[in-house]
Design an enzyme around this catalytic site. Sequence first.
Site, PDB file in Angstrom:
ATOM      1  N   ASP A 145       8.464   3.330   5.343  1.00  0.00           N
ATOM      2  CA  ASP A 145       8.563   4.719   5.805  1.00  0.00           C
ATOM      3  C   ASP A 145       9.993   5.062   6.204  1.00  0.00           C
ATOM      4  OD1 ASP A 145       5.741   5.326   5.559  1.00  0.00           O
ATOM      5  OD2 ASP A 145       5.518   3.786   7.085  1.00  0.00           O
ATOM      6  N   LYS A 196      14.087   7.578   2.241  1.00  0.00           N
ATOM      7  CA  LYS A 196      13.642   6.623   3.278  1.00  0.00           C
ATOM      8  C   LYS A 196      14.808   5.951   4.013  1.00  0.00           C
ATOM      9  CE  LYS A 196       9.281   7.169   2.087  1.00  0.00           C
ATOM     10  NZ  LYS A 196       8.471   6.160   1.464  1.00  0.00           N
ATOM     11  N   SER A 205       2.256   5.210  -2.035  1.00  0.00           N
ATOM     12  CA  SER A 205       2.546   5.920  -3.279  1.00  0.00           C
ATOM     13  C   SER A 205       3.687   5.281  -4.072  1.00  0.00           C
ATOM     14  CB  SER A 205       2.887   7.384  -2.959  1.00  0.00           C
ATOM     15  OG  SER A 205       3.969   7.443  -2.055  1.00  0.00           O
ATOM     16  N   THR A 206       4.552   4.497  -3.427  1.00  0.00           N
ATOM     17  CA  THR A 206       5.659   3.855  -4.159  1.00  0.00           C
ATOM     18  C   THR A 206       5.166   2.595  -4.859  1.00  0.00           C
ATOM     19  OG1 THR A 206       7.079   4.670  -2.385  1.00  0.00           O
ATOM     20  CG2 THR A 206       8.078   3.170  -3.987  1.00  0.00           C
ATOM     21  N   GLY A 218       2.765   3.778   7.577  1.00  0.00           N
ATOM     22  CA  GLY A 218       2.366   5.170   7.383  1.00  0.00           C
ATOM     23  C   GLY A 218       1.004   5.271   6.705  1.00  0.00           C
ATOM     24  N   ASP A 278       6.503  -3.921  -1.609  1.00  0.00           N
ATOM     25  CA  ASP A 278       5.894  -2.842  -0.825  1.00  0.00           C
ATOM     26  C   ASP A 278       6.928  -1.772  -0.465  1.00  0.00           C
ATOM     27  OD1 ASP A 278       3.966  -1.390   0.479  1.00  0.00           O
ATOM     28  OD2 ASP A 278       3.604  -2.849   2.068  1.00  0.00           O
ATOM     29  N   GLY A 279       6.440  -0.608  -0.128  1.00  0.00           N
ATOM     30  CA  GLY A 279       7.286   0.508   0.284  1.00  0.00           C
ATOM     31  C   GLY A 279       7.616   0.425   1.767  1.00  0.00           C
ATOM     32  N   GLU A 308       0.169  -5.954   5.992  1.00  0.00           N
ATOM     33  CA  GLU A 308       1.497  -5.912   5.367  1.00  0.00           C
ATOM     34  C   GLU A 308       2.442  -6.887   6.044  1.00  0.00           C
ATOM     35  OE1 GLU A 308       2.530  -1.759   5.561  1.00  0.00           O
ATOM     36  OE2 GLU A 308       1.318  -1.296   3.813  1.00  0.00           O
ATOM     37  N   THR A 339       0.844  -1.197   0.000  1.00  0.00           N
ATOM     38  CA  THR A 339       0.000   0.000   0.000  1.00  0.00           C
ATOM     39  C   THR A 339       0.879   1.248   0.000  1.00  0.00           C
ATOM     40  OG1 THR A 339      -1.713  -1.166   1.217  1.00  0.00           O
ATOM     41  CG2 THR A 339      -1.751   1.236   1.385  1.00  0.00           C
TER      42      THR A 339
HETATM   43  C1  A5P Z   1       1.439   1.532   4.240  1.00  0.00           C
HETATM   44  O1  A5P Z   1       0.782   1.183   5.408  1.00  0.00           O
HETATM   45  C2  A5P Z   1       2.878   1.715   4.483  1.00  0.00           C
HETATM   46  O2  A5P Z   1       3.535   0.738   5.171  1.00  0.00           O
HETATM   47  C3  A5P Z   1       3.628   2.084   3.234  1.00  0.00           C
HETATM   48  O3  A5P Z   1       4.241   0.992   2.648  1.00  0.00           O
HETATM   49  C4  A5P Z   1       4.633   3.069   3.601  1.00  0.00           C
HETATM   50  O4  A5P Z   1       3.965   4.051   4.370  1.00  0.00           O
HETATM   51  C5  A5P Z   1       5.309   3.706   2.382  1.00  0.00           C
HETATM   52  O5  A5P Z   1       4.402   4.524   1.726  1.00  0.00           O
HETATM   53  P1  A5P Z   1       4.833   5.428   0.511  1.00  0.00           P
HETATM   54  O6  A5P Z   1       5.293   4.501  -0.548  1.00  0.00           O
HETATM   55  O7  A5P Z   1       3.582   6.172   0.142  1.00  0.00           O
HETATM   56  O8  A5P Z   1       5.931   6.328   1.002  1.00  0.00           O
END
Ligand code: A5P
Length: 224
Positions: free
Chosen positions: A83, A120, A27-28, A95, A80-81, A102, A25
Site C-alpha cells: 500500500d 505507492k 490488484s497488482t 489494505g 506481493d503488492g 502475508e 493478495t
Molecule cells: C493485501 O492485504 C495487501 O497487503 C496488498 O498487497 C496491498 O493492499 C496492495 O494491494 P493492491 O495491489 O491492490 O494495491
Amino acid sequence: MDSKKIAAEKAATYVQDGMLVGLGTGSTVFFATQKLGEMVKQGLKIRTVSSSIQSEKIAAELNIPTLQFAKIRGIDIYIDGADEIDKNHYLIKGGGGALLREKILAFNSKRFIVIADESKMVDTLGKFPLPVEIVDFALEFTVANLRKSGAEVKIRQKNGSNYISDNGNLVADCLFNSIPDPKSLNEELHKIPGVVETGIFLNSMVSQVVIGYKDGKIKEMTVR
Ligand code: A5P
C-alpha cells in the site's frame, strides 16, 4: 499501459521450474498470478501457497498447483503488492486485509519481491491507514491502546458489519499521517495485548522492489 501489470509481469520472470511460490493478495499481484497461469499452461512446474482464500481461488482457477498454508515450511519466492513503500523500503501492507498471512509468507521466503505502481512510493509511511489485525473479544481495550499510540482508529467494515479476516480476526485501520520510524512503531504496537499483527513490513524482509510506471518503464531496486 497498466503500471501494476508491468511490475507484476516482470516479477513473474523470476519464477523458475521447481519453485515453491508465495502468492500475495490484491490488484497488482493478480497480474502476476495471471502471468504464472500462462507460464504453467506452457509447461512451468511450480507449486504455490497463497496469502488469502481469494488468491488461492484465483490460482486454482488458472490450474496453478496450490498447497495448504499449514503444510509449508519454506518458500523460494514470494510476490506481493504494497500500500505504501518508503524511501528505505519499509512497507505498509494489509489494505486487502491479508496482512497476517502475508507477513508469515514474507518472513519465511528466500526472496520477497514487492511489486507496485509508482503511486505507492512515498517519502514517509503513514498517509495510508495502517492495518492492524486484532482479536475480536478484546476490541475496546485494544482500540483504546491503539489510540494511545497516536492513531485515529477505525474498525474495518464490509457490507455493514465488521470485516472478518481469513483468520477470524478484526482489522483496525490506524491513521498515523506520518510514521518516521516504522521499526519502533511496529515494536510499540506489538506490545499491545490483543494485537495479532501489524501491516508494517520491515525492510529486512524485502529482497527487491519492482515499480511500474505509466510510460511503460520499470525501476528495480535490490534491497538485500
Ligand atoms: C493485501 O492485504 C495487501 O497487503 C496488498 O498487497 C496491498 O493492499 C496492495 O494491494 P493492491 O495491489 O491492490 O494495491
